[in-house]
Design a protein around this motif. Structure first.
Motif, mmCIF file in Angstrom:
data_model
loop_
_atom_site.group_PDB
_atom_site.id
_atom_site.type_symbol
_atom_site.label_atom_id
_atom_site.label_comp_id
_atom_site.label_asym_id
_atom_site.label_seq_id
_atom_site.Cartn_x
_atom_site.Cartn_y
_atom_site.Cartn_z
ATOM 1 N N ILE A 41 1.169 -1.749 -0.171
ATOM 2 C CA ILE A 41 -0.010 0.053 0.250
ATOM 3 C C ILE A 41 0.790 1.147 0.129
ATOM 4 N N ASP A 42 0.772 2.168 -0.717
ATOM 5 C CA ASP A 42 1.581 3.072 -1.014
ATOM 6 C C ASP A 42 0.414 4.372 0.454
ATOM 7 N N ALA A 43 0.666 4.624 1.006
ATOM 8 C CA ALA A 43 0.056 5.191 2.506
ATOM 9 C C ALA A 43 -0.145 6.815 1.951
ATOM 10 N N GLN A 44 0.343 7.453 0.261
ATOM 11 C CA GLN A 44 0.288 8.394 0.381
ATOM 12 C C GLN A 44 -1.308 8.854 -0.669
ATOM 13 N N LYS A 45 -1.518 7.563 -1.862
ATOM 14 C CA LYS A 45 -2.347 7.372 -2.173
ATOM 15 C C LYS A 45 -3.599 7.430 -1.710
ATOM 16 N N CYS A 46 -3.279 6.305 -0.609
ATOM 17 C CA CYS A 46 -4.761 5.837 -0.415
ATOM 18 C C CYS A 46 -5.665 6.867 0.356
ATOM 19 N N VAL A 47 -6.389 6.830 0.569
ATOM 20 C CA VAL A 47 -7.923 7.814 1.078
ATOM 21 C C VAL A 47 -8.652 7.423 1.704
ATOM 22 N N GLY A 48 -7.886 5.811 1.983
ATOM 23 C CA GLY A 48 -9.087 5.266 3.205
ATOM 24 C C GLY A 48 -10.497 5.245 2.759
ATOM 25 N N CYS A 49 -10.534 4.515 1.991
ATOM 26 C CA CYS A 49 -11.692 4.453 2.329
ATOM 27 C C CYS A 49 -12.438 2.666 1.400
ATOM 28 N N LEU A 50 -11.424 2.262 1.703
ATOM 29 C CA LEU A 50 -12.128 0.501 2.882
ATOM 30 C C LEU A 50 -12.478 -0.327 1.868
ATOM 31 N N ASN A 51 -12.089 -0.112 0.719
ATOM 32 C CA ASN A 51 -12.927 -0.927 -0.388
ATOM 33 C C ASN A 51 -12.107 -2.420 -0.455
ATOM 34 N N CYS A 52 -10.650 -2.016 0.084
ATOM 35 C CA CYS A 52 -9.740 -3.657 -0.589
ATOM 36 C C CYS A 52 -10.261 -3.775 1.009
ATOM 37 N N TYR A 53 -10.914 -3.350 2.615
ATOM 38 C CA TYR A 53 -11.109 -4.214 3.357
ATOM 39 C C TYR A 53 -12.433 -4.888 2.995
ATOM 40 N N LEU A 54 -13.105 -4.268 2.462
ATOM 41 C CA LEU A 54 -14.346 -4.561 2.219
ATOM 42 C C LEU A 54 -14.796 -6.037 1.506
ATOM 43 N N TYR A 55 -13.251 -6.108 0.031
ATOM 44 C CA TYR A 55 -13.238 -7.087 -0.785
ATOM 45 C C TYR A 55 -12.642 -8.354 -0.777
ATOM 46 N N CYS A 56 -11.427 -7.978 0.452
ATOM 47 C CA CYS A 56 -10.190 -8.911 0.545
ATOM 48 C C CYS A 56 -11.002 -10.150 0.915
ATOM 49 N N PRO A 57 -11.186 -11.188 0.307
ATOM 50 C CA PRO A 57 -11.095 -12.503 0.325
ATOM 51 C C PRO A 57 -10.949 -13.626 1.666
ATOM 52 N N ASP A 58 -10.057 -12.916 2.626
ATOM 53 C CA ASP A 58 -9.103 -13.654 3.429
ATOM 54 C C ASP A 58 -9.123 -12.804 5.436
ATOM 55 N N GLY A 59 -9.883 -11.507 5.082
ATOM 56 C CA GLY A 59 -9.878 -10.298 5.572
ATOM 57 C C GLY A 59 -8.252 -10.039 6.370
ATOM 58 N N VAL A 60 -7.949 -9.845 5.685
ATOM 59 C CA VAL A 60 -6.368 -9.349 5.944
ATOM 60 C C VAL A 60 -6.078 -8.286 6.029
ATOM 61 N N ILE A 61 -6.798 -7.047 5.651
ATOM 62 C CA ILE A 61 -6.757 -6.044 5.400
ATOM 63 C C ILE A 61 -7.390 -5.119 6.472
ATOM 64 N N TYR A 62 -6.677 -4.735 7.341
ATOM 65 C CA TYR A 62 -7.407 -3.411 8.593
ATOM 66 C C TYR A 62 -7.036 -2.331 9.114
ATOM 67 N N ARG A 63 -7.642 -1.360 9.676
ATOM 68 C CA ARG A 63 -7.711 -0.028 9.495
ATOM 69 C C ARG A 63 -6.233 -0.002 11.213
ATOM 70 N N GLU A 64 -6.190 1.545 10.415
ATOM 71 C CA GLU A 64 -4.521 2.172 10.893
ATOM 72 C C GLU A 64 -4.580 3.392 10.864
ATOM 73 N N GLY A 65 -5.850 4.168 11.927
ATOM 74 C CA GLY A 65 -5.383 5.781 12.380
ATOM 75 C C GLY A 65 -6.241 5.920 10.567
ATOM 76 N N ASN A 66 -6.662 6.009 9.824
ATOM 77 C CA ASN A 66 -6.958 6.899 8.332
ATOM 78 C C ASN A 66 -6.594 6.053 7.447
ATOM 79 N N LYS A 67 -5.473 5.453 7.072
ATOM 80 C CA LYS A 67 -5.382 4.446 6.493
ATOM 81 C C LYS A 67 -6.007 2.476 6.782
ATOM 82 N N VAL A 68 -5.506 2.323 5.838
ATOM 83 C CA VAL A 68 -5.627 0.879 5.382
ATOM 84 C C VAL A 68 -3.807 -0.104 5.977
ATOM 85 N N ALA A 69 -3.683 -1.591 6.590
ATOM 86 C CA ALA A 69 -2.423 -2.174 6.089
ATOM 87 C C ALA A 69 -2.987 -3.840 6.206
#
Length: 96
Positions: A41-69
């Motif tokens: 993830i490029d933190a500069q481009k990430c807007v924190g929309c959480l679409n990646c979190y919603l679509y990840c089939p393994d649930g490995v994306i999580y919110r870290e502040g206003n961004k994702v990890a």
């Protein structure tokens, strides 16, 4: 919620979920090491929309502040997060 390895694995019929997913963060095995690419993830481009979190089939994306990890212990490198990311903040790189 960051996923984490749990010791309890449901064995009885009443412990099995009724829907297609179990509670968030429920993972019982780590990545076996067969992944050949991984999302970065490029933190500069990430807007924190959480679409990646919603679509990840393994649930490995999580919110870290206003961004994702991403928790690479459980990521399988499928690339769905990259395809769904509208701002283009996720790129796939070769596993080292």
């Amino acid at each position: 919620m960051k996923p984490y390895l749990r010791e309890f694995v449901p064995t009885a019929f009443e412990d099995i979920p009724d829907a297609t997913a179990y509670e968030a963060g429920y993972l019982v095995t780590k990545n076996a090491g067969w992944r050949n690419v991984r999302p970065v993830i490029d933190a500069q481009k990430c807007v924190g929309c959480l679409n990646c979190y919603l679509y990840c089939p393994d649930g490995v994306i999580y919110r870290e502040g206003n961004k994702v990890a991403i928790d690479y212990d459980f990521c399988k490198g499928c690339g769905i997060c990259r395809k769904i990311c509208k701002p283009g903040a996720i790129e796939m790189e070769a596993e080292k």
